[in-house]
Design a protein around this motif. Sequence first.
Motif, PDB file in Angstrom:
ATOM      1  N   TYR A 106       0.842  -1.187   0.000  1.00 35.35           N
ATOM      2  CA  TYR A 106       0.000   0.000   0.000  1.00 35.35           C
ATOM      3  C   TYR A 106       0.876   1.237   0.000  1.00 35.35           C
ATOM      4  CZ  TYR A 106       0.535   0.465   5.177  1.00 35.35           C
ATOM      5  OH  TYR A 106       1.017   0.607   6.459  1.00 35.35           O
ATOM      6  N   GLU A 107       0.308   2.315  -0.542  1.00 39.68           N
ATOM      7  CA  GLU A 107       0.961   3.622  -0.544  1.00 39.68           C
ATOM      8  C   GLU A 107       0.003   4.620   0.084  1.00 39.68           C
ATOM      9  OE1 GLU A 107       3.475   4.850  -3.893  1.00 39.68           O
ATOM     10  OE2 GLU A 107       2.762   3.039  -4.935  1.00 39.68           O
ATOM     11  N   VAL A 108       0.500   5.350   1.072  1.00 41.85           N
ATOM     12  CA  VAL A 108      -0.330   6.289   1.819  1.00 41.85           C
ATOM     13  C   VAL A 108      -0.703   7.471   0.932  1.00 41.85           C
ATOM     14  CG1 VAL A 108      -0.448   7.782   3.851  1.00 41.85           C
ATOM     15  CG2 VAL A 108       0.760   5.596   3.978  1.00 41.85           C
ATOM     16  N   SER A 109      -1.970   7.869   0.990  1.00 44.11           N
ATOM     17  CA  SER A 109      -2.459   8.979   0.179  1.00 44.11           C
ATOM     18  C   SER A 109      -2.049  10.311   0.789  1.00 44.11           C
ATOM     19  CB  SER A 109      -3.982   8.908   0.067  1.00 44.11           C
ATOM     20  OG  SER A 109      -4.573   9.138   1.333  1.00 44.11           O
ATOM     21  N   ALA A 110      -2.368  11.384   0.080  1.00 46.54           N
ATOM     22  CA  ALA A 110      -2.015  12.715   0.556  1.00 46.54           C
ATOM     23  C   ALA A 110      -2.738  13.064   1.851  1.00 46.54           C
ATOM     24  CB  ALA A 110      -2.341  13.754  -0.524  1.00 46.54           C
ATOM     25  N   GLN A 111      -3.911  12.464   2.088  1.00 46.29           N
ATOM     26  CA  GLN A 111      -4.660  12.752   3.317  1.00 46.29           C
ATOM     27  C   GLN A 111      -3.971  12.185   4.555  1.00 46.29           C
ATOM     28  OE1 GLN A 111      -6.052  11.499   0.551  1.00 46.29           O
ATOM     29  NE2 GLN A 111      -7.121  13.356  -0.128  1.00 46.29           N
ATOM     30  N   GLY A 112      -3.170  11.144   4.380  1.00 43.04           N
ATOM     31  CA  GLY A 112      -2.392  10.604   5.489  1.00 43.04           C
ATOM     32  C   GLY A 112      -3.077   9.528   6.296  1.00 43.04           C
ATOM     33  N   ASP A 113      -4.413   9.389   6.196  1.00 40.94           N
ATOM     34  CA  ASP A 113      -5.103   8.365   6.974  1.00 40.94           C
ATOM     35  C   ASP A 113      -5.661   7.255   6.090  1.00 40.94           C
ATOM     36  OD1 ASP A 113      -7.095   9.716   5.678  1.00 40.94           O
ATOM     37  OD2 ASP A 113      -8.406   9.930   7.434  1.00 40.94           O
ATOM     38  N   CYS A 114      -5.325   7.289   4.817  1.00 41.92           N
ATOM     39  CA  CYS A 114      -5.848   6.335   3.844  1.00 41.92           C
ATOM     40  C   CYS A 114      -4.707   5.872   2.950  1.00 41.92           C
ATOM     41  CB  CYS A 114      -6.952   6.996   3.018  1.00 41.92           C
ATOM     42  SG  CYS A 114      -7.624   5.972   1.696  1.00 41.92           S
ATOM     43  N   ALA A 115      -4.798   4.628   2.463  1.00 42.94           N
ATOM     44  CA  ALA A 115      -3.752   4.105   1.588  1.00 42.94           C
ATOM     45  C   ALA A 115      -4.366   3.303   0.454  1.00 42.94           C
ATOM     46  CB  ALA A 115      -2.762   3.236   2.377  1.00 42.94           C
ATOM     47  N   ASP A 116      -3.727   3.370  -0.698  1.00 41.58           N
ATOM     48  CA  ASP A 116      -4.135   2.592  -1.868  1.00 41.58           C
ATOM     49  C   ASP A 116      -3.372   1.275  -1.871  1.00 41.58           C
ATOM     50  OD1 ASP A 116      -5.825   4.610  -3.356  1.00 41.58           O
ATOM     51  OD2 ASP A 116      -3.973   5.746  -3.147  1.00 41.58           O
ATOM     52  N   LEU A 117      -4.107   0.184  -1.954  1.00 45.90           N
ATOM     53  CA  LEU A 117      -3.446  -1.117  -1.910  1.00 45.90           C
ATOM     54  C   LEU A 117      -3.491  -1.809  -3.266  1.00 45.90           C
ATOM     55  CD1 LEU A 117      -5.224  -4.052  -1.829  1.00 45.90           C
ATOM     56  CD2 LEU A 117      -6.200  -2.914   0.148  1.00 45.90           C
ATOM     57  N   THR A 118      -2.502  -2.658  -3.482  1.00 44.00           N
ATOM     58  CA  THR A 118      -2.487  -3.571  -4.624  1.00 44.00           C
ATOM     59  C   THR A 118      -2.086  -4.942  -4.101  1.00 44.00           C
ATOM     60  OG1 THR A 118      -0.195  -2.961  -5.125  1.00 44.00           O
ATOM     61  CG2 THR A 118      -1.927  -1.833  -6.351  1.00 44.00           C
ATOM     62  N   LEU A 119      -2.661  -5.970  -4.693  1.00 43.72           N
ATOM     63  CA  LEU A 119      -2.380  -7.337  -4.273  1.00 43.72           C
ATOM     64  C   LEU A 119      -2.481  -8.232  -5.497  1.00 43.72           C
ATOM     65  CD1 LEU A 119      -3.779  -9.110  -1.110  1.00 43.72           C
ATOM     66  CD2 LEU A 119      -3.734 -10.284  -3.303  1.00 43.72           C
ATOM     67  N   ILE A 120      -1.499  -9.088  -5.673  1.00 45.34           N
ATOM     68  CA  ILE A 120      -1.542 -10.011  -6.799  1.00 45.34           C
ATOM     69  C   ILE A 120      -0.841 -11.308  -6.415  1.00 45.34           C
ATOM     70  CG2 ILE A 120       0.561  -9.101  -7.858  1.00 45.34           C
ATOM     71  CD1 ILE A 120      -0.811  -9.666 -10.599  1.00 45.34           C
ATOM     72  N   VAL A 121      -1.415 -12.410  -6.838  1.00 47.43           N
ATOM     73  CA  VAL A 121      -0.859 -13.742  -6.598  1.00 47.43           C
ATOM     74  C   VAL A 121      -0.676 -14.407  -7.953  1.00 47.43           C
ATOM     75  CG1 VAL A 121      -1.325 -16.025  -5.614  1.00 47.43           C
ATOM     76  CG2 VAL A 121      -1.894 -13.965  -4.319  1.00 47.43           C
ATOM     77  N   GLY A 122       0.459 -15.079  -8.127  1.00 51.25           N
ATOM     78  CA  GLY A 122       0.692 -15.796  -9.368  1.00 51.25           C
ATOM     79  C   GLY A 122      -0.439 -16.768  -9.661  1.00 51.25           C
ATOM     80  N   ASP A 123      -0.793 -16.901 -10.939  1.00 50.46           N
ATOM     81  CA  ASP A 123      -1.960 -17.715 -11.305  1.00 50.46           C
ATOM     82  C   ASP A 123      -1.867 -19.143 -10.780  1.00 50.46           C
ATOM     83  OD1 ASP A 123      -2.558 -15.399 -12.690  1.00 50.46           O
ATOM     84  OD2 ASP A 123      -3.391 -16.484 -14.405  1.00 50.46           O
ATOM     85  N   THR A 124      -0.669 -19.721 -10.778  1.00 49.67           N
ATOM     86  CA  THR A 124      -0.495 -21.089 -10.308  1.00 49.67           C
ATOM     87  C   THR A 124      -0.858 -21.233  -8.843  1.00 49.67           C
ATOM     88  OG1 THR A 124       1.283 -21.384 -11.912  1.00 49.67           O
ATOM     89  CG2 THR A 124       1.138 -22.995 -10.141  1.00 49.67           C
ATOM     90  N   TRP A 125      -0.733 -20.137  -8.064  1.00 45.49           N
ATOM     91  CA  TRP A 125      -0.908 -20.208  -6.616  1.00 45.49           C
ATOM     92  C   TRP A 125      -2.207 -19.590  -6.151  1.00 45.49           C
ATOM     93  CZ3 TRP A 125       2.281 -23.357  -4.256  1.00 45.49           C
ATOM     94  CH2 TRP A 125       3.479 -23.680  -4.935  1.00 45.49           C
ATOM     95  N   GLN A 126      -3.085 -19.259  -7.059  1.00 43.08           N
ATOM     96  CA  GLN A 126      -4.381 -18.733  -6.663  1.00 43.08           C
ATOM     97  C   GLN A 126      -5.265 -19.860  -6.128  1.00 43.08           C
ATOM     98  OE1 GLN A 126      -6.106 -16.414  -9.851  1.00 43.08           O
ATOM     99  NE2 GLN A 126      -4.332 -15.052  -9.982  1.00 43.08           N
ATOM    100  N   GLY A 127      -6.141 -19.495  -5.192  1.00 40.66           N
ATOM    101  CA  GLY A 127      -7.022 -20.485  -4.594  1.00 40.66           C
ATOM    102  C   GLY A 127      -6.383 -21.300  -3.490  1.00 40.66           C
ATOM    103  N   GLN A 128      -5.169 -20.922  -3.063  1.00 41.78           N
ATOM    104  CA  GLN A 128      -4.463 -21.665  -2.021  1.00 41.78           C
ATOM    105  C   GLN A 128      -4.436 -20.928  -0.677  1.00 41.78           C
ATOM    106  OE1 GLN A 128      -3.558 -24.749  -2.646  1.00 41.78           O
ATOM    107  NE2 GLN A 128      -4.237 -24.493  -4.766  1.00 41.78           N
ATOM    108  N   GLY A 129      -5.183 -19.828  -0.575  1.00 45.72           N
ATOM    109  CA  GLY A 129      -5.221 -19.072   0.681  1.00 45.72           C
ATOM    110  C   GLY A 129      -4.118 -18.040   0.818  1.00 45.72           C
ATOM    111  N   LEU A 130      -3.278 -17.896  -0.202  1.00 48.94           N
ATOM    112  CA  LEU A 130      -2.153 -16.972  -0.098  1.00 48.94           C
ATOM    113  C   LEU A 130      -2.621 -15.523  -0.052  1.00 48.94           C
ATOM    114  CD1 LEU A 130       0.875 -16.608   0.019  1.00 48.94           C
ATOM    115  CD2 LEU A 130       0.950 -16.714  -2.482  1.00 48.94           C
ATOM    116  N   ALA A 131      -3.628 -15.175  -0.848  1.00 50.81           N
ATOM    117  CA  ALA A 131      -4.123 -13.802  -0.844  1.00 50.81           C
ATOM    118  C   ALA A 131      -4.647 -13.413   0.529  1.00 50.81           C
ATOM    119  CB  ALA A 131      -5.209 -13.643  -1.904  1.00 50.81           C
ATOM    120  N   ASP A 132      -5.304 -14.355   1.228  1.00 51.51           N
ATOM    121  CA  ASP A 132      -5.789 -14.074   2.584  1.00 51.51           C
ATOM    122  C   ASP A 132      -4.637 -13.708   3.502  1.00 51.51           C
ATOM    123  OD1 ASP A 132      -7.532 -16.030   1.125  1.00 51.51           O
ATOM    124  OD2 ASP A 132      -8.825 -15.761   2.870  1.00 51.51           O
ATOM    125  N   HIS A 133      -3.563 -14.501   3.459  1.00 55.69           N
ATOM    126  CA  HIS A 133      -2.411 -14.238   4.326  1.00 55.69           C
ATOM    127  C   HIS A 133      -1.772 -12.892   3.996  1.00 55.69           C
ATOM    128  CE1 HIS A 133      -2.456 -18.140   6.252  1.00 55.69           C
ATOM    129  NE2 HIS A 133      -2.391 -18.760   5.094  1.00 55.69           N
TER     130      HIS A 133
END
Length: 217
Positions: A106-133
């Motif tokens: 995540y990168e904190v926005s200009a407001q300072g109390d909010c952040a933009d997140l990105t999350l990606i898991v390799g296709d082979t490892w999707q559905g294995q609970g990794l995104a949750d962790h």
Amino acid sequence: MPNVNTSPAAAIAATRRAVGVPRHVRLRNGAPAQIRAVRSDDARRFGAFVARLPAASRGERFGRGLGICSPAMLVDLVNVDGVRHVAFVATLRLDHDEEVIGEARYEVSAQGDCADLTLIVGDTWQGQGLADHLLDLLLDSARHAGLRRLVCEVPSSNRRAIRFMQRMGFVAGPQGADRPVLHMERSVVARMPEAPAPRPVDVLRRWLSNQFFQFGF
């Protein structure tokens, strides 16, 4: 300049992320993985991870048309300050190295109390609970940093990603037929401060009080 949380708690959290012990997890298929803070020596590993992603996944994460990450882009992705820009990678242990199989940041926005997140898991490892962790650790980091909200943008066509984010507590904004991207956000519940340990003198006073009460003094 962004109004970033620079309190002692945020500094301690950043230090913990920088030198902390990786979180070891067992995926649903039994594979052992670890999640740790991204490091400056991860450039080659991260570049290989991006190159393995299908074109559609790369397009969602970095924009259409990206084939491989440039050296300058990799330097930016793996060199983060741990306060304004926080990033974790999930890796598998190889014989003498690691293989990156997912990332969350995540990168904190200009407001300072909010952040933009990105999350990606390799296709082979999707559905294995990794995104949750990955998202759990990112949320924990946001709590320590004193953030109030995390926001993200998900392609409206990616129903699987939308369902996952909703399951993790994110709420979608208004969606129109002409909007290719869906805005989603969730609040970050502040961590309750730990109660201070009782002083020895207080423990002694409580014990004496109980003794007097017991014997009717």
